[in-house]
Design a protein around this motif. Structure first.
Motif, PDB file in Angstrom:
ATOM      1  N   ARG A   1     -22.119  -6.079 117.575  1.00 28.58           N
ATOM      2  CA  ARG A   1     -22.191  -5.710 118.992  1.00 28.58           C
ATOM      3  C   ARG A   1     -23.323  -6.429 119.723  1.00 28.58           C
ATOM      4  O   ARG A   1     -23.285  -6.574 120.941  1.00 28.58           O
ATOM      5  N   GLU A   2     -24.323  -6.910 119.006  1.00 29.37           N
ATOM      6  CA  GLU A   2     -25.445  -7.604 119.641  1.00 29.37           C
ATOM      7  C   GLU A   2     -25.083  -9.026 120.086  1.00 29.37           C
ATOM      8  O   GLU A   2     -25.793  -9.626 120.887  1.00 29.37           O
TER       9      GLU A   2
ATOM     10  N   ALA B   1     -30.223  -7.019 122.393  1.00 29.23           N
ATOM     11  CA  ALA B   1     -30.434  -5.776 121.655  1.00 29.23           C
ATOM     12  C   ALA B   1     -31.301  -4.838 122.491  1.00 29.23           C
ATOM     13  O   ALA B   1     -32.029  -5.269 123.388  1.00 29.23           O
ATOM     14  N   ALA B   2     -31.217  -3.546 122.171  1.00 27.81           N
ATOM     15  CA  ALA B   2     -31.948  -2.529 122.931  1.00 27.81           C
ATOM     16  C   ALA B   2     -33.456  -2.626 122.753  1.00 27.81           C
ATOM     17  O   ALA B   2     -34.204  -2.158 123.594  1.00 27.81           O
TER      18      ALA B   2
ATOM     19  N   THR C   1     -36.859  -4.471 119.947  1.00 27.31           N
ATOM     20  CA  THR C   1     -37.188  -5.379 118.857  1.00 27.31           C
ATOM     21  C   THR C   1     -36.689  -4.902 117.495  1.00 27.31           C
ATOM     22  O   THR C   1     -36.260  -5.730 116.697  1.00 27.31           O
ATOM     23  N   PRO C   2     -36.703  -3.598 117.185  1.00 29.69           N
ATOM     24  CA  PRO C   2     -36.153  -3.197 115.876  1.00 29.69           C
ATOM     25  C   PRO C   2     -34.671  -3.547 115.733  1.00 29.69           C
ATOM     26  O   PRO C   2     -34.237  -4.016 114.681  1.00 29.69           O
ATOM     27  N   GLN C   3     -33.898  -3.352 116.797  1.00 32.65           N
ATOM     28  CA  GLN C   3     -32.470  -3.658 116.758  1.00 32.65           C
ATOM     29  C   GLN C   3     -32.237  -5.173 116.681  1.00 32.65           C
ATOM     30  O   GLN C   3     -31.337  -5.637 115.978  1.00 32.65           O
ATOM     31  N   LEU C   4     -33.068  -5.928 117.380  1.00 34.65           N
ATOM     32  CA  LEU C   4     -32.962  -7.382 117.316  1.00 34.65           C
ATOM     33  C   LEU C   4     -33.315  -7.868 115.914  1.00 34.65           C
ATOM     34  O   LEU C   4     -32.621  -8.707 115.344  1.00 34.65           O
ATOM     35  N   ASP C   5     -34.373  -7.325 115.342  1.00 36.70           N
ATOM     36  CA  ASP C   5     -34.787  -7.693 113.992  1.00 36.70           C
ATOM     37  C   ASP C   5     -33.683  -7.393 112.983  1.00 36.70           C
ATOM     38  O   ASP C   5     -33.385  -8.208 112.101  1.00 36.70           O
ATOM     39  N   SER C   6     -33.033  -6.245 113.135  1.00 35.05           N
ATOM     40  CA  SER C   6     -31.934  -5.875 112.249  1.00 35.05           C
ATOM     41  C   SER C   6     -30.771  -6.857 112.379  1.00 35.05           C
ATOM     42  O   SER C   6     -30.184  -7.281 111.374  1.00 35.05           O
ATOM     43  N   ALA C   7     -30.441  -7.232 113.620  1.00 35.17           N
ATOM     44  CA  ALA C   7     -29.354  -8.188 113.836  1.00 35.17           C
ATOM     45  C   ALA C   7     -29.691  -9.532 113.203  1.00 35.17           C
ATOM     46  O   ALA C   7     -28.835 -10.158 112.570  1.00 35.17           O
TER      47      ALA C   7
ATOM     48  N   ARG D   1     -29.152  -9.320 109.504  1.00 33.05           N
ATOM     49  CA  ARG D   1     -27.734  -9.329 109.150  1.00 33.05           C
ATOM     50  C   ARG D   1     -27.142 -10.736 109.255  1.00 33.05           C
ATOM     51  O   ARG D   1     -26.320 -11.126 108.436  1.00 33.05           O
TER      52      ARG D   1
END
Length: 146
Positions: A90-91, A110-111, A113-119, A122
């Motif tokens: 979704r990112e 991403a919402a 930095t944690p979500q961006l880092d996760s993307a 992946r």
């Protein structure tokens, strides 16, 4: 391929600014009848020049979003599976093939930095990704998406 005359190009320019502009207003701006504008719109839709209409979200929707461009090198035989996997994330806002040292450029949002880092993690874990470089977007100096 459809050839666009000056009126078609003007019509598209007005619609890019505001796709909700009433047909009567478009006709007034173009100096033609409303039925002429309607016929042109139908032709542009039928021939695929206009593929659809959409909204542009305001700044409030994007508040707090963090964006990045990710450049990746891929194993050529894995391209299709990488594209499919990125399409499910979704990112991912956009995916482009490139020429040069990297094979693809990914636009991420991403919402935080944690979500961006996760993307990013992946993406790096996908089979066939040989290398990547991330460019975090800071301040937009020019943004023609709107």
């Amino acid at each position: 391929m459809t050839t666009l005359d000056e009126m078609d190009q003007s019509l598209l320019r007005f619609l890019r600014r505001d796709a909700r502009t009433p047909t009567a207003e478009l006709a007034r701006r173009l100096g033609v009848s409303r039925t002429t504008v309607q016929a042109r719109l139908e032709k542009l839709e039928r021939t695929g020049v206009i593929a659809g209409y959409t909204i542009v979200a305001g700044d409030a929707v994007d508040a707090g979003m963090i964006r990045a461009t990710v450049l990746i090198q891929v194993e050529p035989r894995m391209t299709a599976s990488i594209v499919a996997a990125l399409g499910r994330m979704r990112e991912v806002e956009g995916l482009f093939t490139t020429a040069g040292r990297f094979d693809m450029a990914i636009q991420l949002a991403a919402a935080g930095t944690p979500q961006l880092d996760s993307a990013l993690d992946r993406i790096g874990e996908l089979d066939g990704v040989r290398g990547m470089e991330s460019l975090i977007h800071l301040t937009a100096k020019i943004d023609r998406r709107r």
